[in-house]
Design an enzyme around this catalytic site. Structure first.
Site, PDB file in Angstrom:
ATOM      1  N   GLY A  60     -19.712  28.868   0.412  1.00 35.32           N
ATOM      2  CA  GLY A  60     -19.616  27.472   0.807  1.00 35.32           C
ATOM      3  C   GLY A  60     -18.395  26.751   0.263  1.00 35.32           C
ATOM      4  O   GLY A  60     -17.770  25.946   0.962  1.00 35.32           O
ATOM      5  N   ASN A  95     -28.150  18.606  -1.084  1.00 34.80           N
ATOM      6  CA  ASN A  95     -28.650  19.647  -1.973  1.00 34.80           C
ATOM      7  C   ASN A  95     -29.491  19.122  -3.129  1.00 34.80           C
ATOM      8  O   ASN A  95     -30.219  19.880  -3.763  1.00 34.80           O
ATOM      9  CB  ASN A  95     -27.474  20.464  -2.534  1.00 34.80           C
ATOM     10  CG  ASN A  95     -26.428  19.586  -3.190  1.00 34.80           C
ATOM     11  OD1 ASN A  95     -25.878  18.691  -2.554  1.00 34.80           O
ATOM     12  ND2 ASN A  95     -26.144  19.834  -4.449  1.00 34.80           N
ATOM     13  N   GLN A 144     -27.136  24.086   2.456  1.00 38.22           N
ATOM     14  CA  GLN A 144     -28.574  23.979   2.208  1.00 38.22           C
ATOM     15  C   GLN A 144     -29.401  24.021   3.497  1.00 38.22           C
ATOM     16  O   GLN A 144     -30.575  24.385   3.459  1.00 38.22           O
ATOM     17  CB  GLN A 144     -28.893  22.682   1.463  1.00 38.22           C
ATOM     18  CG  GLN A 144     -28.451  22.673   0.013  1.00 38.22           C
ATOM     19  CD  GLN A 144     -29.224  23.655  -0.851  1.00 38.22           C
ATOM     20  OE1 GLN A 144     -30.324  24.087  -0.539  1.00 38.22           O
ATOM     21  NE2 GLN A 144     -28.625  24.029  -1.977  1.00 38.22           N
ATOM     22  N   SER A 150     -23.393  29.535   2.944  1.00 40.31           N
ATOM     23  CA  SER A 150     -23.365  30.491   1.843  1.00 40.31           C
ATOM     24  C   SER A 150     -24.622  31.349   1.897  1.00 40.31           C
ATOM     25  O   SER A 150     -25.725  30.838   2.068  1.00 40.31           O
ATOM     26  CB  SER A 150     -23.296  29.739   0.507  1.00 40.31           C
ATOM     27  OG  SER A 150     -22.769  30.545  -0.505  1.00 40.31           O
ATOM     28  N   THR A 191      -9.564  41.875   2.210  1.00 40.60           N
ATOM     29  CA  THR A 191     -10.500  42.879   2.717  1.00 40.60           C
ATOM     30  C   THR A 191     -11.915  42.324   2.731  1.00 40.60           C
ATOM     31  O   THR A 191     -12.392  41.777   1.733  1.00 40.60           O
ATOM     32  CB  THR A 191     -10.450  44.150   1.845  1.00 40.60           C
ATOM     33  OG1 THR A 191      -9.119  44.673   1.866  1.00 40.60           O
ATOM     34  CG2 THR A 191     -11.414  45.201   2.361  1.00 40.60           C
ATOM     35  N   CYS A 235     -23.880  23.380  -9.421  1.00 41.62           N
ATOM     36  CA  CYS A 235     -22.434  23.384  -9.608  1.00 41.62           C
ATOM     37  C   CYS A 235     -21.985  22.339 -10.617  1.00 41.62           C
ATOM     38  O   CYS A 235     -20.825  22.285 -10.987  1.00 41.62           O
ATOM     39  CB  CYS A 235     -21.729  23.173  -8.271  1.00 41.62           C
ATOM     40  SG  CYS A 235     -22.009  24.557  -7.148  1.00 41.62           S
TER      41      CYS A 235
END
Length: 381
Positions: A71, A151, A179, A199, A237, A326
């Site tokens: 995210g 969130n 969320q 995410s 990658t 976070c």
């Protein structure tokens, strides 16, 4: 002592089927998807199969899905690349005061670079005003970034209405759906969403992988410079095992499963609220109880400091939070609750976030409720 995990909005445990899928990929599809030999081609096939699965969950084209690290990268890509690539058209952006730090900190960075940001306010229920948004829109507005579901308090934003408002405006519309993805029916084309970030670890997938939906109707440069992966849209990658695990997690969340979980989480919430009422514990719900993400419940227990409450519950093996993971690891107050109630309001230091998810049971929620009541009574003394 058996642990009870009620912090799924921070991260969620991986589903066993996701782990099995990832183990198979790591063991049998170890080629680089960009390589032209048979091991690379087989890895590439798995990558595109995952892209198709993810695209179907949003009813979008597979080409519109760009896999990334999650995210935060999605938010940064959508906001920064829109700002820098469209600054000749304007340097004004709009967001809300209750966004995730991945959005707010990116907006603050752009302000330092000479962009102007309007932060929409919220009322005491956590609602934004569409009239305020309409007033804030200008000819030089190049991006509106408003989260799908908050969130911390769980409020759902009026995304469809905002998309309709922007239909004839040149601003791009981005939503942080980290969320909401997996528990809401999201249709970007129908809702006027140009950019959407997600995410995997919020829906029982692995950490470190997500995707950015980018509508084919808009142009957006790559944030990362390097190779030509993801059709030159995201260098590096691809994390094939993580991407396939994400696709499996998304595939498991059928409409029937989502509905089942939503009903279950509502029952869980009612158990907690009824337990507090029966025990005479004064509380208030932060946010809109009728228009919210089903798994998030934010409560103020009047007169009880949330840090002390969290410690007491942690000693009992129960994991909840005071807000966004976070910003955890410190005791900074919730910017969401400050935006709703004011910086010195008691709600800011007296509120907790409970978030349900895969693996939780009614017995666990009842035990949590009993421990919450006991801890609240002890702290109140």
């Amino acid at each position: 002592m058996e642990s009870i995990y009620l912090d799924h909005a921070a991260t969620s445990p991986m589903h066993p089927d996701v782990i099995a899928t990832m183990a198979d990929i790591m063991q049998n599809y170890y080629g680089n998807p960009s390589s032209i030999h048979h091991l690379g081609r087989s890895a590439s096939q798995k990558l595109e199969e995952a892209r198709e699965i993810i695209a179907k969950t949003l009813d979008v084209k597979p080409h519109e899905i760009i896999f990334n690290s999650g995210g935060t990268e999605g938010d940064n890509t959508a906001i920064l690349e829109t700002a820098f690539s469209r600054q000749e058209q304007g340097k004004h952006l709009i967001t809300t005061a209750i966004e995730h730090p991945a959005v707010l900190n990116t907006m603050a960075y752009l302000e330092d670079k000479g962009f102007e940001v309007t932060y929409l306010s919220v009322d005491e229920k956590g609602h934004i005003s569409l009239d305020e948004l309409q007033t804030a829109l200008r000819e030089d507005t190049i991006l509106v970034s408003i989260m799908y579901g908050n969130n911390e308090i769980g409020n759902l934003m009026p995304i469809k209405e905002i998309g309709e408002m922007l239909k004839d405006h040149p601003a791009y519309f981005h939503t942080d759906a980290v969320q909401a993805y997996g528990n809401q029916t999201i249709r970007p084309h129908e809702m006027g969403i140009d950019l959407l970030s997600t995410s995997a670890h919020k829906i029982n997938g692995p950490r470190g992988v997500g995707f950015l939906y980018k509508s084919d109707d808009i142009r957006l440069p790559s944030l990362l410079l390097g190779g030509e992966q993801e059709e030159k849209r995201r260098a590096g990658t691809e994390n094939l095992a993580g991407i396939c695990g994400f696709a499996k997690a998304a595939e498991l969340l059928t409409p029937e499963e989502r509905e089942k979980r939503a009903k279950e989480y509502k029952t869980f919430s009612n158990t907690v609220l009824q337990g507090l009422e029966d025990a005479g514990i004064a509380y208030q719900v932060n946010g809109d109880l009728e228009n919210k993400l089903p798994h998030v419940l934010n409560l103020r227990l009047e007169g009880i400091m949330n840090d002390l409450l969290l410690m007491k519950l942690d000693l009992k093996g129960i994991a909840i939070s005071t807000g966004s993971a976070c910003t955890a690891g410190n005791i900074d107050p919730s910017h969401v609750l400050e935006a709703m109630y004011g910086k010195n309001a008691p709600e800011v230091k007296q509120s907790i976030r409970i978030s349900f998810g895969y693996g939780n049971t009614q017995d666990e929620v009842q035990r949590f409720t009993d421990e919450l009541v006991a801890a609240a009574k002890q702290l109140r003394k």
